[in-house]
Design a protein around this motif. Structure first.
Motif, PDB file in Angstrom:
ATOM      1  N   ARG A 144       0.831  -1.202   0.000  1.00  0.00           N
ATOM      2  CA  ARG A 144       0.000   0.000   0.000  1.00  0.00           C
ATOM      3  C   ARG A 144       0.866   1.252   0.000  1.00  0.00           C
ATOM      4  NH1 ARG A 144      -5.368  -0.942   1.945  1.00  0.00           N
ATOM      5  NH2 ARG A 144      -5.663   1.294   1.677  1.00  0.00           N
ATOM      6  N   SER A 145       0.552   2.173  -0.903  1.00  0.00           N
ATOM      7  CA  SER A 145       1.276   3.445  -0.962  1.00  0.00           C
ATOM      8  C   SER A 145       0.367   4.633  -0.687  1.00  0.00           C
ATOM      9  CB  SER A 145       1.931   3.609  -2.340  1.00  0.00           C
ATOM     10  OG  SER A 145       0.951   3.558  -3.369  1.00  0.00           O
ATOM     11  N   ASP A 146      -0.926   4.357  -0.448  1.00  0.00           N
ATOM     12  CA  ASP A 146      -1.876   5.435  -0.195  1.00  0.00           C
ATOM     13  C   ASP A 146      -1.957   5.728   1.298  1.00  0.00           C
ATOM     14  OD1 ASP A 146      -4.608   3.873   0.868  1.00  0.00           O
ATOM     15  OD2 ASP A 146      -3.329   2.686  -0.444  1.00  0.00           O
ATOM     16  N   GLY A 147      -2.554   6.841   1.629  1.00  0.00           N
ATOM     17  CA  GLY A 147      -2.638   7.263   3.018  1.00  0.00           C
ATOM     18  C   GLY A 147      -3.956   6.969   3.689  1.00  0.00           C
ATOM     19  N   GLU A 148      -4.770   6.069   3.122  1.00  0.00           N
ATOM     20  CA  GLU A 148      -6.051   5.727   3.748  1.00  0.00           C
ATOM     21  C   GLU A 148      -5.810   5.117   5.129  1.00  0.00           C
ATOM     22  OE1 GLU A 148      -9.812   2.625   3.153  1.00  0.00           O
ATOM     23  OE2 GLU A 148      -8.192   2.732   1.680  1.00  0.00           O
ATOM     24  N   ARG A 149      -6.594   5.560   6.102  1.00  0.00           N
ATOM     25  CA  ARG A 149      -6.461   5.010   7.456  1.00  0.00           C
ATOM     26  C   ARG A 149      -7.120   3.637   7.497  1.00  0.00           C
ATOM     27  NH1 ARG A 149      -5.024   6.453  12.478  1.00  0.00           N
ATOM     28  NH2 ARG A 149      -4.299   8.433  11.653  1.00  0.00           N
ATOM     29  N   ILE A 150      -6.363   2.645   7.933  1.00  0.00           N
ATOM     30  CA  ILE A 150      -6.854   1.266   7.929  1.00  0.00           C
ATOM     31  C   ILE A 150      -6.698   0.665   9.326  1.00  0.00           C
ATOM     32  CG2 ILE A 150      -6.327   0.881   5.496  1.00  0.00           C
ATOM     33  CD1 ILE A 150      -3.790  -0.590   6.406  1.00  0.00           C
ATOM     34  N   PRO A 151      -7.573  -0.278   9.677  1.00  0.00           N
ATOM     35  CA  PRO A 151      -7.433  -0.985  10.957  1.00  0.00           C
ATOM     36  C   PRO A 151      -6.540  -2.209  10.792  1.00  0.00           C
ATOM     37  CG  PRO A 151      -9.511  -1.574   9.938  1.00  0.00           C
ATOM     38  CD  PRO A 151      -8.839  -0.603   8.994  1.00  0.00           C
ATOM     39  N   VAL A 152      -5.661  -2.437  11.742  1.00  0.00           N
ATOM     40  CA  VAL A 152      -4.782  -3.604  11.700  1.00  0.00           C
ATOM     41  C   VAL A 152      -4.663  -4.210  13.095  1.00  0.00           C
ATOM     42  CG1 VAL A 152      -3.410  -2.779   9.741  1.00  0.00           C
ATOM     43  CG2 VAL A 152      -2.704  -2.201  12.076  1.00  0.00           C
ATOM     44  N   LEU A 153      -4.228  -5.456  13.131  1.00  0.00           N
ATOM     45  CA  LEU A 153      -3.873  -6.123  14.370  1.00  0.00           C
ATOM     46  C   LEU A 153      -2.362  -6.238  14.419  1.00  0.00           C
ATOM     47  CD1 LEU A 153      -6.503  -9.027  14.360  1.00  0.00           C
ATOM     48  CD2 LEU A 153      -6.651  -6.812  15.519  1.00  0.00           C
TER      49      LEU A 153
END
Length: 248
Positions: A62-71
């Motif tokens: 991923r190179s975009d700045g979208e905020r994503i949830p991760v563990l």
């Protein structure tokens, strides 16, 4: 985490004797100390469960700045899998203790240790990935934390001390149309015997786990297709009393 380094070297050590070339023959002239260069590096977690965790490789692209949830799997065992080994902290895993988790003294002491590890991680995270926001602490089963961050900063997150793996935090829906074949129920439904056993004993000894995701009334499975009669009227108190009187 621990890092193991494999070093290529042309010399073999002989116990109690001298050092000779690995290929045999006369000793090479002593040209003084030589610098050793690692041939490879392998980094593993100290905790047993850390060796099982793997980062979702798609997150690294991923190179975009979208905020994503991760563990984020951190380098320690969860309460349910901690088998002991740390000074002053006895095992909490039911597989070792033979007892269910009941928030006993050992569990509380180990959770305090995990809280300290989490504080160290969040401090390092704030310095390295300031846009990350930590959410739920996952101490009982997972051994890590949930957080959100820009998608293009996952690599920086992996570089934070104590991070073993970064994995997707996503909703996975059960595929009920595939459940029967997955657990072998289609064999029983067809009337065939399982593993040569009579159908009267089918399922004996099987441990069943139920994932209760709740009911969604708007799902098409509950749609009125117009092929069923109207449901019966709910009996009133007077009707219930009359029915009770006639059945005495």
């Amino acid at each position: 985490m621990a890092t193991f380094v494999r070093i290529s070297c042309g010399l073999a050590l002989v116990a109690g004797a001298a050092v000779i070339p690995a290929g045999g023959g006369a000793a090479a002239p002593d040209d003084g100390p030589r610098k050793l260069r690692p041939a490879s590096r392998t980094t593993v977690g100290k905790a047993p469960t850390s060796r099982l965790a793997r980062t979702d490789r798609s997150l690294l692209d991923r190179s975009d700045g979208e905020r994503i949830p991760v563990l984020v799997k951190l380098d320690y065992d969860a309460v349910a899998s901690y088998a002991g080994g740390l000074p002053g902290l006895p095992a909490t895993s039911p597989a070792v203790t033979g007892a269910r988790l009941r928030s006993g003294d050992a569990e509380r002491a180990y959770e305090q240790y995990l809280a300290e590890r989490e504080r160290s991680f969040t401090t390092a995270l704030a310095a390295r990935v300031p846009q990350a926001r930590v959410g739920q602490r996952l101490r009982t089963v997972y051994g890590g934390v949930a957080l959100t961050l820009p998608a293009n900063q996952v690599k920086q997150l992996l570089a934070v001390e104590g991070v073993v793996a970064v994995q997707r935090d996503e909703l996975r829906e059960p595929l009920t149309d595939a459940s029967s074949s997955f657990i072998g129920a289609d064999v029983l439904q067809s009337g065939a015997a399982a593993n040569g056993a009579p159908t009267s004993q089918a399922g004996k000894g099987v441990i069943v786990g139920v994932l209760d995701t709740g009911a969604w009334p708007e799902h098409p499975s509950f749609a009125d297709q117009g092929v069923l009669a109207a449901p019966p009227r709910r009996p009133t108190a007077r009707h219930a009393a009359a029915t009770s009187a006639t059945t005495r």
